[in-house]
Design a protein around this motif. Structure first.
Motif, short mmCIF file in Angstrom:
data_model
loop_
_atom_site.label_atom_id
_atom_site.label_comp_id
_atom_site.label_asym_id
_atom_site.label_seq_id
_atom_site.Cartn_x
_atom_site.Cartn_y
_atom_site.Cartn_z
N TRP A 181 0.82 -1.20 0.00
CA TRP A 181 0.00 0.00 0.00
C TRP A 181 0.86 1.26 0.00
O TRP A 181 0.45 2.28 -0.56
N LEU A 192 0.55 4.12 -2.86
CA LEU A 192 0.34 5.54 -2.59
C LEU A 192 1.10 6.42 -3.58
O LEU A 192 0.55 7.40 -4.09
N LYS A 210 -0.15 5.68 -7.39
CA LYS A 210 -1.61 5.69 -7.49
C LYS A 210 -2.10 5.94 -8.92
O LYS A 210 -3.03 5.28 -9.39
N THR A 220 -5.94 2.48 -2.78
CA THR A 220 -5.74 3.91 -3.06
C THR A 220 -6.74 4.42 -4.10
O THR A 220 -7.16 5.58 -4.04
N ARG A 252 -6.49 8.01 -0.61
CA ARG A 252 -5.20 7.98 0.08
C ARG A 252 -5.36 7.96 1.60
O ARG A 252 -4.59 7.30 2.30
N THR A 298 -6.23 4.56 2.84
CA THR A 298 -5.06 3.69 2.67
C THR A 298 -4.05 3.91 3.79
O THR A 298 -3.50 2.95 4.35
N ARG A 299 -3.83 5.16 4.16
CA ARG A 299 -2.91 5.45 5.28
C ARG A 299 -3.46 4.86 6.59
O ARG A 299 -2.70 4.35 7.41
N GLU A 330 -2.90 15.70 3.53
CA GLU A 330 -3.15 15.49 2.10
C GLU A 330 -3.14 16.79 1.30
O GLU A 330 -3.07 16.76 0.08
N GLU A 347 6.17 8.59 1.47
CA GLU A 347 5.68 7.26 1.13
C GLU A 347 6.81 6.37 0.61
O GLU A 347 6.89 5.18 0.96
#
Length: 307
Positions: free
Chosen positions: A189, A193, A196, A208, A213, A216-217, A267, A278
């Motif tokens: 993952w 990221l 994506k 993602t 995002r 996913t985090r 973000e 990432e």
């Protein structure tokens, strides 16, 4: 020489293209974890049998990679990360890749059974099937949980190595399997990221792409927190010593911290800053797994010296 002949020679597959078809970087991880599983087992293995077994496991892993590239050639042509692979670039025909994958699969399983035992061969056969059919053909394009379930394929090699030596499965080999299984989602993952756009364009339902995002985090953090006790659980088995204990404590503290920092990312900041974080976490995940299994190998060697 005609223009047609020159064009054919220009695109003729070379030995390196077939090596690339087997996903050598993935194969190296398969070989390493399988070797550790074999070395830490409580039963000794003749060096020749061990070498043949590891070769068969490597070929089985490579066969899985070839079958994956054969089936995924359509989306590999779209993604920047994969469009240079042998099939999308026209260096190897899809049918040829399928033939290589099936041939190596049969060879690897049969020879592992003859060289070691049929428990190890059965696990290898199931691993190839799981990666090529369950993950590649079924899960990858169907569910955002593809890498969670499909991660089992990459977790079997230490179990196979252990089975080569012991002829069976034990709590130690199951925990080595669980370590890789729980490590796989945060590892991939993190890759998803900063890749994506590739997955979006190819239509692969990575988390993602389907949930964004931020979700996913969140998942990376949860799986990292669940991974830590699994990794530390190996400390209470016969195969772990001081080297593994120190490595597990330090690495899991660093990995959890990295996941927390990734989870706290804003973000709204520049994409380049997020990608840097990432990629850093992705690199840490590679070191994390290598050092865990490296520490198990060190402990096995220290036991050998002391015994």
């Amino acid at each position: 020489m005609t223009d047609a002949t020159a064009h054919q020679i220009e695109h003729e597959a070379r030995f390196g293209d077939y090596v690339e078809l087997l996903k050598p970087r993935v194969m190296s991880l398969v070989v390493f974890t399988a070797l550790v599983g074999l070395i830490v087992a409580p039963v000794g293995v003749h060096p020749f049998v061990a070498a043949v077994s590891i070769l068969c496991i490597a070929l089985g892993g490579g066969a899985s990679g070839a079958l994956n590239m054969w089936y995924d050639a359509d989306i590999d042509r779209i993604m920047k990360r994969t469009k240079g692979r042998p099939i999308p670039s026209g260096r190897i025909a899809p049918g040829e890749a399928l033939g290589v994958g099936l041939t190596l699969s049969g060879f690897a399983v049969v020879f592992l059974g003859l060289a070691a035992n049929w428990v190890a061969a059965g696990l290898l056969a199931f691993t190839i099937f799981f990666y090529a059919v369950v993950y590649t053909i079924w899960l990858k394009r169907w569910t955002p949980q593809n890498i969670v379930i499909g991660g089992a394929a990459g977790a079997f090699p230490p179990m196979i190595g252990w089975a080569v030596a012991t002829g069976g499965v034990s709590i130690e080999s199951v925990l080595m399997f669980a370590l890789i299984f729980m490590w796989t989602p945060p590892h991939f993952w993190a890759l998803a990221l900063f890749m994506k756009a590739d997955y979006d364009e190819a239509g692969v339902p990575m988390l993602t792409s389907t949930h964004g995002r931020r979700v996913t985090r969140n998942h990376i953090l949860v799986y990292t927190l669940l991974l830590a006790p699994v990794a530390l659980g190996l400390c209470f088995t016969s195969i772990a010593g001081w080297a593994y204990l120190v490595a597990a404590v330090v690495l899991n503290a660093a990995f959890v911290l990295g996941a927390v920092l990734l989870w706290r990312r804003n973000e709204d900041v520049a994409a380049a800053d997020n990608y840097k974080a990432e990629k850093k976490f992705f690199a840490l995940s590679l070191i994390y797994l290598f050092l865990h299994f490296g520490a198990l190998m060190i402990d096995a060697m220290l036991r050998g010296l002391g015994g």
